[in-house]
Write a protein that holds these residues in place. Structure first.
Motif, PDB file in Angstrom:
ATOM      1  N   ALA A  40     129.337  11.792 -32.421  1.00 10.74           N
ATOM      2  CA  ALA A  40     129.463  13.031 -33.357  1.00 10.74           C
ATOM      3  C   ALA A  40     129.485  12.434 -34.845  1.00 10.74           C
ATOM      4  O   ALA A  40     130.022  10.993 -35.037  1.00 10.74           O
ATOM      5  CB  ALA A  40     130.647  13.653 -33.018  1.00 10.74           C
ATOM      6  N   ALA A  41     129.100  12.992 -35.657  1.00 12.62           N
ATOM      7  CA  ALA A  41     129.446  12.771 -37.024  1.00 12.62           C
ATOM      8  C   ALA A  41     129.209  14.028 -38.029  1.00 12.62           C
ATOM      9  O   ALA A  41     128.592  15.098 -37.404  1.00 12.62           O
ATOM     10  CB  ALA A  41     128.266  11.993 -37.743  1.00 12.62           C
ATOM     11  N   LEU A  42     129.994  14.030 -39.123  1.00 12.09           N
ATOM     12  CA  LEU A  42     130.103  15.322 -39.916  1.00 12.09           C
ATOM     13  C   LEU A  42     129.873  14.702 -41.327  1.00 12.09           C
ATOM     14  O   LEU A  42     130.286  13.658 -41.613  1.00 12.09           O
ATOM     15  CB  LEU A  42     131.520  15.943 -39.864  1.00 12.09           C
ATOM     16  CG  LEU A  42     131.871  16.860 -40.738  1.00 12.09           C
ATOM     17  CD1 LEU A  42     130.939  18.244 -40.708  1.00 12.09           C
ATOM     18  CD2 LEU A  42     133.253  17.149 -40.872  1.00 12.09           C
ATOM     19  N   ILE A  43     128.847  15.327 -41.927  1.00 10.86           N
ATOM     20  CA  ILE A  43     128.469  14.988 -43.281  1.00 10.86           C
ATOM     21  C   ILE A  43     128.720  16.053 -44.460  1.00 10.86           C
ATOM     22  O   ILE A  43     128.145  17.078 -44.055  1.00 10.86           O
ATOM     23  CB  ILE A  43     126.962  14.209 -43.205  1.00 10.86           C
ATOM     24  CG1 ILE A  43     126.855  13.542 -44.408  1.00 10.86           C
ATOM     25  CG2 ILE A  43     125.847  15.326 -43.354  1.00 10.86           C
ATOM     26  CD1 ILE A  43     125.390  12.583 -44.388  1.00 10.86           C
ATOM     27  N   ASP A  44     128.796  15.693 -45.408  1.00 11.52           N
ATOM     28  CA  ASP A  44     128.774  16.740 -46.664  1.00 11.52           C
ATOM     29  C   ASP A  44     127.320  16.400 -47.214  1.00 11.52           C
ATOM     30  O   ASP A  44     126.988  15.372 -47.892  1.00 11.52           O
ATOM     31  CB  ASP A  44     129.805  16.314 -47.856  1.00 11.52           C
ATOM     32  CG  ASP A  44     129.871  17.152 -49.004  1.00 11.52           C
ATOM     33  OD1 ASP A  44     130.235  18.234 -48.905  1.00 11.52           O
ATOM     34  OD2 ASP A  44     129.335  16.616 -50.083  1.00 11.52           O
ATOM     35  N   VAL A  45     126.692  17.684 -47.251  1.00 11.41           N
ATOM     36  CA  VAL A  45     124.920  17.573 -47.693  1.00 11.41           C
ATOM     37  C   VAL A  45     124.857  17.099 -49.203  1.00 11.41           C
ATOM     38  O   VAL A  45     123.969  16.223 -49.341  1.00 11.41           O
ATOM     39  CB  VAL A  45     124.589  19.088 -47.388  1.00 11.41           C
ATOM     40  CG1 VAL A  45     123.117  18.975 -47.580  1.00 11.41           C
ATOM     41  CG2 VAL A  45     124.339  19.297 -45.877  1.00 11.41           C
ATOM     42  N   ALA A  46     125.548  17.567 -49.910  1.00  8.94           N
ATOM     43  CA  ALA A  46     125.381  17.142 -51.441  1.00  8.94           C
ATOM     44  C   ALA A  46     125.561  15.912 -51.785  1.00  8.94           C
ATOM     45  O   ALA A  46     124.766  15.166 -52.328  1.00  8.94           O
ATOM     46  CB  ALA A  46     125.931  18.188 -52.311  1.00  8.94           C
ATOM     47  N   SER A  47     126.584  15.292 -51.263  1.00  9.56           N
ATOM     48  CA  SER A  47     127.164  13.971 -51.732  1.00  9.56           C
ATOM     49  C   SER A  47     126.734  12.968 -50.708  1.00  9.56           C
ATOM     50  O   SER A  47     126.546  11.859 -51.148  1.00  9.56           O
ATOM     51  CB  SER A  47     128.714  13.775 -51.666  1.00  9.56           C
ATOM     52  OG  SER A  47     129.252  13.949 -50.273  1.00  9.56           O
ATOM     53  N   GLY A  48     126.426  13.207 -49.356  1.00  7.78           N
ATOM     54  CA  GLY A  48     125.823  12.407 -48.314  1.00  7.78           C
ATOM     55  C   GLY A  48     127.297  11.866 -47.714  1.00  7.78           C
ATOM     56  O   GLY A  48     127.061  10.585 -46.846  1.00  7.78           O
ATOM     57  N   ALA A 180     121.085  15.853 -43.753  1.00  9.98           N
ATOM     58  CA  ALA A 180     121.523  15.809 -44.982  1.00  9.98           C
ATOM     59  C   ALA A 180     120.253  15.949 -45.943  1.00  9.98           C
ATOM     60  O   ALA A 180     119.989  16.710 -46.785  1.00  9.98           O
ATOM     61  CB  ALA A 180     122.760  15.228 -45.336  1.00  9.98           C
ATOM     62  N   TYR A 181     119.540  14.763 -45.595  1.00  8.53           N
ATOM     63  CA  TYR A 181     118.329  14.724 -46.367  1.00  8.53           C
ATOM     64  C   TYR A 181     117.242  15.971 -46.115  1.00  8.53           C
ATOM     65  O   TYR A 181     116.639  16.487 -47.389  1.00  8.53           O
ATOM     66  CB  TYR A 181     117.599  13.320 -46.051  1.00  8.53           C
ATOM     67  CG  TYR A 181     116.350  13.179 -46.662  1.00  8.53           C
ATOM     68  CD1 TYR A 181     116.228  12.454 -47.912  1.00  8.53           C
ATOM     69  CD2 TYR A 181     114.840  13.644 -46.085  1.00  8.53           C
ATOM     70  CE1 TYR A 181     115.065  12.299 -48.675  1.00  8.53           C
ATOM     71  CE2 TYR A 181     114.024  13.500 -46.691  1.00  8.53           C
ATOM     72  CZ  TYR A 181     113.807  12.941 -47.805  1.00  8.53           C
ATOM     73  OH  TYR A 181     112.573  12.692 -48.821  1.00  8.53           O
ATOM     74  N   ALA A 182     117.109  16.323 -45.126  1.00  6.64           N
ATOM     75  CA  ALA A 182     116.098  17.484 -44.813  1.00  6.64           C
ATOM     76  C   ALA A 182     116.759  18.716 -45.438  1.00  6.64           C
ATOM     77  O   ALA A 182     115.899  19.925 -46.058  1.00  6.64           O
ATOM     78  CB  ALA A 182     115.803  17.676 -43.503  1.00  6.64           C
ATOM     79  N   SER A 241     124.508  23.160 -39.210  1.00  5.42           N
ATOM     80  CA  SER A 241     124.925  23.154 -40.541  1.00  5.42           C
ATOM     81  C   SER A 241     125.574  24.560 -40.905  1.00  5.42           C
ATOM     82  O   SER A 241     125.231  25.730 -40.243  1.00  5.42           O
ATOM     83  CB  SER A 241     123.855  22.754 -41.442  1.00  5.42           C
ATOM     84  OG  SER A 241     122.746  23.799 -41.378  1.00  5.42           O
ATOM     85  N   ALA A 242     126.426  24.495 -41.770  1.00  9.99           N
ATOM     86  CA  ALA A 242     126.758  25.787 -42.545  1.00  9.99           C
ATOM     87  C   ALA A 242     127.291  25.589 -43.874  1.00  9.99           C
ATOM     88  O   ALA A 242     127.514  24.425 -44.452  1.00  9.99           O
ATOM     89  CB  ALA A 242     128.031  26.251 -41.620  1.00  9.99           C
ATOM     90  N   LEU A 249     127.605  21.720 -45.224  1.00  9.47           N
ATOM     91  CA  LEU A 249     128.282  20.662 -44.244  1.00  9.47           C
ATOM     92  C   LEU A 249     127.045  20.768 -42.981  1.00  9.47           C
ATOM     93  O   LEU A 249     126.641  21.651 -42.808  1.00  9.47           O
ATOM     94  CB  LEU A 249     129.623  20.887 -43.684  1.00  9.47           C
ATOM     95  CG  LEU A 249     130.752  20.837 -44.764  1.00  9.47           C
ATOM     96  CD1 LEU A 249     132.264  20.970 -44.105  1.00  9.47           C
ATOM     97  CD2 LEU A 249     130.815  19.639 -45.539  1.00  9.47           C
ATOM     98  N   ALA A 250     126.834  19.570 -42.554  1.00  8.63           N
ATOM     99  CA  ALA A 250     126.049  19.361 -41.307  1.00  8.63           C
ATOM    100  C   ALA A 250     126.974  18.585 -40.301  1.00  8.63           C
ATOM    101  O   ALA A 250     127.504  17.500 -40.695  1.00  8.63           O
ATOM    102  CB  ALA A 250     125.076  18.823 -41.762  1.00  8.63           C
TER     103      ALA A 250
END
Length: 389
Positions: A40-48, A180-182, A241-242, A249-250
């Motif tokens: 599993a992984a959790l990412i902040d979309v804007a900052s990556g 995040a990129y998409a 994502s939400a 976040l994704a």
């Protein structure tokens, strides 16, 4: 006795109130959730920024999460109103399907909705042959894009994610980077957040009605993507994502028996434990560590603001470093880019902000700065001494 009971009771109440008011320790507050997922992984979309990782670098099967890459490559390399003629190899592809017919014509946009909402493997092949000339040509584009995004432990051999070889794989963190990129692409974001879509069905009396398989769109407040996936070998996979208060976040969960709850837990954890902090404001005055010769009224300012998701305990670990491309700042450099303010979390650089020269209008009372101030003061002393002699 009554007084003693009263005092004892008051003490209990006082201690209880103090317990409620006591701050929760950072370690307890930041404890990540327990998950069913193998990876599993959790990412902040804007900052990556990767906010959470479980077996994040483990190479795993990703099933139809593959189609996130298929979609973004198609969006970036094709036109939504392109008319695609369904090739024979796209008809009857095993697994999820939107029941394409040979030589049927649809727009690329319609195929993308079929790809992402209903996970059409036939749509994936039709898209791949249209954009890449062949499935093999398209997978070359997929792997090229993966390298550009920084997916260092990923290899694609097909556009749909079916279990055709051990050479089609990725990792939780790589797939989080891809999500995040998409999601930064408005077309992709619109498609994956759509719950129901009607597209054409050539030769039929009705359109195809596509209902998104992603139950997170109904189960989680603010959910807006991304893709479900399943094969017998990969098991249940989910990219979710939400967005809340403008912040997205994704998550990625691979081989997760309880993927909906896993994703909800991760999103809750990210929103609660990693608030976005503004570390630098736009137009903020910045002083280099080493003084620079500067013209009267000249100073350095940031071109833009910079924000980053941080846990409370991490704020004290933020460091700044000024990197200059100029050794002297003159009055005619007003508005020029002369360096960068780099920001570090511990020893890792998390971003940099351009530094511009700003020259204020001179006034009689305006103080001099840097070497100009030093040399003027030095000359005043020398000249004053000579004059008095």
């Amino acid at each position: 006795m009554n007084v003693r009971k009263l005092l004892s009771g008051g003490l209990v109440v006082f201690l209880f109130i103090q317990l409620l008011l006591a701050p929760v320790s950072v370690a307890d507050a930041a404890a990540p959730p327990s998950l069913s997922a193998e990876g599993a992984a959790l990412i902040d979309v804007a900052s990556g920024r990767i906010l959470y990782s479980k077996n994040g670098s483990k190479k795993m099967r990703i099933a139809s999460l593959t189609k996130t890459m298929t979609a973004i490559v198609a969006i970036e390399n094709g036109k939504l109103d392109d008319v695609v003629t369904v090739p024979p190899e796209a008809v009857g592809v095993e697994g999820s399907s939107i029941y394409l017919k040979r030589s049927e014509k649809l727009t690329l946009e319609e195929l993308l909705y079929g790809l992402m909402l209903r996970s059409g493997n036939d749509a994936a092949v039709a898209i791949a042959t249209h954009i890449g000339g062949s499935v093999q040509g398209f997978t070359y584009l997929m792997n090229e894009k993966a390298a550009l995004i920084g997916m260092e432990h990923t290899n694609f051999t097909n556009p749909h994610g079916l279990d055709d070889s051990n050479q089609h794989y990725s990792t939780p963190e790589d797939m989080a980077k891809l999500s995040a990129y998409a999601l930064r692409n408005p077309v992709f974001r619109q498609i994956v957040s759509t719950k129901v879509k009607d597209i054409s069905w050539e030769g039929e009396e009705w359109d195809r009605r596509l209902i998104n398989k992603n139950k997170m769109l109904h189960l989680y407040n603010g959910a807006d993507g991304v893709k479900t996936g399943y094969t017998k070998l990969a098991k249940r996979c989910l990219a979710a994502s939400a967005t809340r208060d403008g912040r997205q976040l994704a998550t990625i969960t691979l081989n997760a028996s309880d993927d909906w709850n896993d994703s909800a837990k991760l999103l809750d954890y990210g929103f609660a434990q990693f608030p976005v902090k503004q570390l630098v404001g736009a137009g903020q005055d910045i002083r280099p560590e080493m003084p620079l010769p500067m013209a009267t009224g000249a100073h350095l300012v940031t071109q833009n603001a910079f924000s980053y998701p941080l846990q409370t305990a991490e704020e004290a670990a933020i460091k700044q470093r000024v990197v200059m491309g100029q050794s002297t700042i003159t009055a005619d450099m007003d508005g020029q880019l002369v360096g960068f303010l780099q920001l570090y979390l511990k020893e890792k650089m998390i971003g940099q902000v351009p530094l511009l020269v700003r020259v204020d209008s001179p006034t009689s009372s305006q103080p001099l700065t840097g070497a100009y101030a030093f040399w003027k003061q030095f000359w005043d002393i020398v000249a004053g001494g000579l004059w008095s002699a």
